[in-house]
Design an enzyme around this catalytic site. Sequence first.
Site, PDB file in Angstrom:
ATOM      1  N   LYS A 187       0.905  -1.389   0.011  1.00  0.00           N
ATOM      2  CA  LYS A 187      -0.167   0.067  -0.092  1.00  0.00           C
ATOM      3  C   LYS A 187       0.891   1.142  -0.127  1.00  0.00           C
ATOM      4  CE  LYS A 187      -1.855   2.778   2.044  1.00  0.00           C
ATOM      5  NZ  LYS A 187      -1.564   4.348   1.700  1.00  0.00           N
ATOM      6  N   GLU A 263       9.985   1.666  10.510  1.00  0.00           N
ATOM      7  CA  GLU A 263      11.094   2.723  10.176  1.00  0.00           C
ATOM      8  C   GLU A 263      10.287   3.926  10.476  1.00  0.00           C
ATOM      9  OE1 GLU A 263      12.913   2.169   6.524  1.00  0.00           O
ATOM     10  OE2 GLU A 263      13.969   0.492   7.095  1.00  0.00           O
ATOM     11  N   CYS A 297      13.607  11.195   6.673  1.00  0.00           N
ATOM     12  CA  CYS A 297      13.600  10.956   8.199  1.00  0.00           C
ATOM     13  C   CYS A 297      15.019  11.179   8.615  1.00  0.00           C
ATOM     14  CB  CYS A 297      13.126   9.435   8.146  1.00  0.00           C
ATOM     15  SG  CYS A 297      14.226   8.097   7.329  1.00  0.00           S
ATOM     16  N   GLU A 399       9.293  16.315  15.009  1.00  0.00           N
ATOM     17  CA  GLU A 399       9.642  16.388  13.698  1.00  0.00           C
ATOM     18  C   GLU A 399       8.775  17.219  12.796  1.00  0.00           C
ATOM     19  OE1 GLU A 399       8.576  12.830  11.448  1.00  0.00           O
ATOM     20  OE2 GLU A 399      10.770  12.720  10.794  1.00  0.00           O
TER      21      GLU A 399
HETATM   22  P1  NAD Z   1       2.316   8.425   7.261  1.00  0.00           P
HETATM   23  O1  NAD Z   1       2.641   7.717   8.517  1.00  0.00           O
HETATM   24  O2  NAD Z   1       1.455   9.551   7.500  1.00  0.00           O
HETATM   25  O3  NAD Z   1       1.825   7.391   6.087  1.00  0.00           O
HETATM   26  C1  NAD Z   1       2.705   6.423   5.765  1.00  0.00           C
HETATM   27  C2  NAD Z   1       1.763   5.277   5.091  1.00  0.00           C
HETATM   28  O4  NAD Z   1       1.058   4.938   6.116  1.00  0.00           O
HETATM   29  C3  NAD Z   1       1.054   5.836   4.000  1.00  0.00           C
HETATM   30  O5  NAD Z   1       0.738   4.823   2.864  1.00  0.00           O
HETATM   31  C4  NAD Z   1      -0.432   6.001   4.648  1.00  0.00           C
HETATM   32  O6  NAD Z   1      -1.558   6.138   3.912  1.00  0.00           O
HETATM   33  C5  NAD Z   1      -0.374   5.018   5.814  1.00  0.00           C
HETATM   34  N1  NAD Z   1      -1.303   5.202   6.778  1.00  0.00           N
HETATM   35  C6  NAD Z   1      -1.676   6.037   7.545  1.00  0.00           C
HETATM   36  N2  NAD Z   1      -2.472   5.881   8.523  1.00  0.00           N
HETATM   37  C7  NAD Z   1      -2.657   4.317   8.731  1.00  0.00           C
HETATM   38  C8  NAD Z   1      -3.180   3.524   9.359  1.00  0.00           C
HETATM   39  N3  NAD Z   1      -3.988   3.855  10.333  1.00  0.00           N
HETATM   40  N4  NAD Z   1      -3.324   2.294   8.930  1.00  0.00           N
HETATM   41  C9  NAD Z   1      -2.564   1.662   7.915  1.00  0.00           C
HETATM   42  N5  NAD Z   1      -1.620   2.602   7.281  1.00  0.00           N
HETATM   43  C10 NAD Z   1      -1.838   3.969   7.547  1.00  0.00           C
HETATM   44  O7  NAD Z   1       3.687   9.029   6.978  1.00  0.00           O
HETATM   45  P2  NAD Z   1       4.258   9.825   5.535  1.00  0.00           P
HETATM   46  O8  NAD Z   1       3.582  11.441   6.027  1.00  0.00           O
HETATM   47  O9  NAD Z   1       3.820   9.225   4.376  1.00  0.00           O
HETATM   48  O10 NAD Z   1       5.630   9.936   5.595  1.00  0.00           O
HETATM   49  C11 NAD Z   1       6.409  10.912   6.512  1.00  0.00           C
HETATM   50  C12 NAD Z   1       6.850  10.252   7.628  1.00  0.00           C
HETATM   51  O11 NAD Z   1       7.548   8.964   7.429  1.00  0.00           O
HETATM   52  C13 NAD Z   1       7.904  11.181   8.563  1.00  0.00           C
HETATM   53  O12 NAD Z   1       7.539  10.885   9.958  1.00  0.00           O
HETATM   54  C14 NAD Z   1       9.208  10.412   8.441  1.00  0.00           C
HETATM   55  O13 NAD Z   1      10.190  10.593   9.574  1.00  0.00           O
HETATM   56  C15 NAD Z   1       8.874   8.953   8.428  1.00  0.00           C
HETATM   57  N6  NAD Z   1       9.774   8.322   7.525  1.00  0.00           N
HETATM   58  C16 NAD Z   1      10.761   7.276   8.137  1.00  0.00           C
HETATM   59  C17 NAD Z   1      11.556   6.720   7.535  1.00  0.00           C
HETATM   60  C18 NAD Z   1      12.508   5.699   8.259  1.00  0.00           C
HETATM   61  O14 NAD Z   1      13.455   4.942   7.528  1.00  0.00           O
HETATM   62  N7  NAD Z   1      12.503   5.765   9.679  1.00  0.00           N
HETATM   63  C19 NAD Z   1      11.740   6.716   6.134  1.00  0.00           C
HETATM   64  C20 NAD Z   1      10.864   7.653   5.538  1.00  0.00           C
HETATM   65  C21 NAD Z   1       9.886   8.216   6.310  1.00  0.00           C
HETATM   66  O1  6OD Z   2      18.616   4.241   3.157  1.00  0.00           O
HETATM   67  C1  6OD Z   2      17.547   3.697   3.151  1.00  0.00           C
HETATM   68  O2  6OD Z   2      17.569   2.519   2.655  1.00  0.00           O
HETATM   69  C2  6OD Z   2      16.278   4.078   3.536  1.00  0.00           C
HETATM   70  N1  6OD Z   2      15.349   3.080   3.974  1.00  0.00           N
HETATM   71  C3  6OD Z   2      16.104   5.218   3.679  1.00  0.00           C
HETATM   72  C4  6OD Z   2      14.936   6.217   4.375  1.00  0.00           C
HETATM   73  C5  6OD Z   2      15.174   7.368   4.320  1.00  0.00           C
HETATM   74  C6  6OD Z   2      13.921   8.046   5.069  1.00  0.00           C
HETATM   75  O3  6OD Z   2      13.334   9.015   4.797  1.00  0.00           O
END
Ligand code: NAD
Ligand code: 6OD
Length: 495
Positions: A187, A263, A297, A399
Amino acid sequence: MVHRFPLPASLKSIRNYVDGEFVTTGKLFDNISPLDGQPLAQVHEADAALVDRAVRAARHAVEEGPWGRSTVEERAKTLHRVADVIERRFDEFLAAEVADTGRPLEQARKLDVYRGIANFRTFADLGRVAHGDFFETTLADGTRLINYTVRKPLGVVASISPWNLPILSLTWKAAPALICGNAIVCKPSEETPSSATLIAEACHEAGVPPGVFNVVHGFGPGSAGEALTRHPGIDAVTFTGESRTGSAIMKAVADGVKEVSFELGGKNGAIVFADADFDAAVDGVLRSSFTNTGQVCLCSERVYVERPIFDRFVAALKAKTEALKIGWPDEPGVAMGSLISHAHRDKVLSYFKLALEEGAQLISGGGVPHFGDERDGGAFVQPTIWVGLPDDARCMNEEVFGPVCHLAPFDSEDEVIRRVNASSYGLASSIWTNHLGRAHRVAPRLHVGIVWVNTWFSRDLRTPFGGSKLSGIGREGGRHSLDFYSETSNICIRV
Ligand code: NAD
Ligand code: 6OD
């Protein structure tokens, strides 16, 4: 309307991919360009019944279909064929990623699409050399045993991915899941549905059997995301996104005691020591704060600079930040594109306001650029630098996920380690120093999953990736991914 960055022809209408077929539904939502706020295409939202069909098809594929009986060698060849298709259709993937995210073309070329291919190839090759344990045992009565472990797929993996690095995140989950013999239902984010659909086309073309790789489109709560994570037929969830969403997903899978790999967010601290290569540190912090418009992130939103070089560092970073070109993805020298959406821009702008209310001094940015063309309908913001916030300010702890960084001076190693660690997140950190001993001393004391020294975002895909505290659960990457996406059984034989 004719878009300057249109989607490839096959994505005029963005469909689900279930059981080897592209599926339309009666419910459509718009895929909006963040560059000008105009619709790019319509997306077919999956309802609970279609998600159920995808999970059942995935189950059938691993239990009854050829995938369930395939060897790792056969799966590796299939994954390489998927990578071949992405390579051949590179420009379509690039166009899709840039149209959905608004990011600079060169960054999408060198990072996103490149990593999509690398993920398939790396995990195909790692699967081939994955091995288990072997022990010879002699019991007190002389009985001799041999023990060896085998890896088995988990079954059906649910993948929920974010919008910030869409193809990178999805393939980072799908490739290891598939090489381990699982089927997967993906998804992607509602904001970035395009590259996932192209991956489905690549899997179709590469001969991935029906049901093995599925894509369902939609939102989180009350939509495809919730339907997928609540489905009793899944065996594990791999999720990248916000910490709050991770918590909701954990609750959704708690009754079924499903495995999770998360993540999540970050509020990463960078540390610049006075002995660092000054220019390299300024360039490094510029990159780590503003790459992908701060929507990574791993970005540094908190930067601690040793006091003797603090004022000089602030001035140098301000000058370089103000020289960053913001604009269309294909403009020569462009460094920053738009944010992902107007809703996200509203959130980032609310932090611009809050920072000033909390006592920040604005060094640079803090507003919205004006172009005098269609981009004024896009979700652009200026890269922004603050100083003067107390460590307990909300802007120092929450964040923002935009192009912001706060610079603060520090006086000692112990002090800066304490301040960087005083966060409910624990994803990444970077240290800028020319003192080898200091780097070795400080890095292991930081409560994060990844520490970079004199670099940022550089990755070897075989290394563990993930965070602690609110930043996640578990590690993926190399054998850590293979461990998550497979179950180990011990076989004990009396000889
Ligand atoms: P989000 O959590 O809003 O959405 C991520 C995904 O989850 C989307 O596909 C969304 O449709 C889905 N989703 C939302 N609520 C849900 C629920 N209740 N059940 C199932 N699925 C659900 O995140 P975003 O805004 O798309 O991305 C930004 C965030 O992602 C930031 O906080 C960023 O730090 C984090 N991020 C972390 C990493 C990492 O590797 N640690 C990498 C990339 C992004
Ligand atoms: O480097 C990666 O493999 C990875 N998962 C990066 C994610 C970055 C977050 O925004």
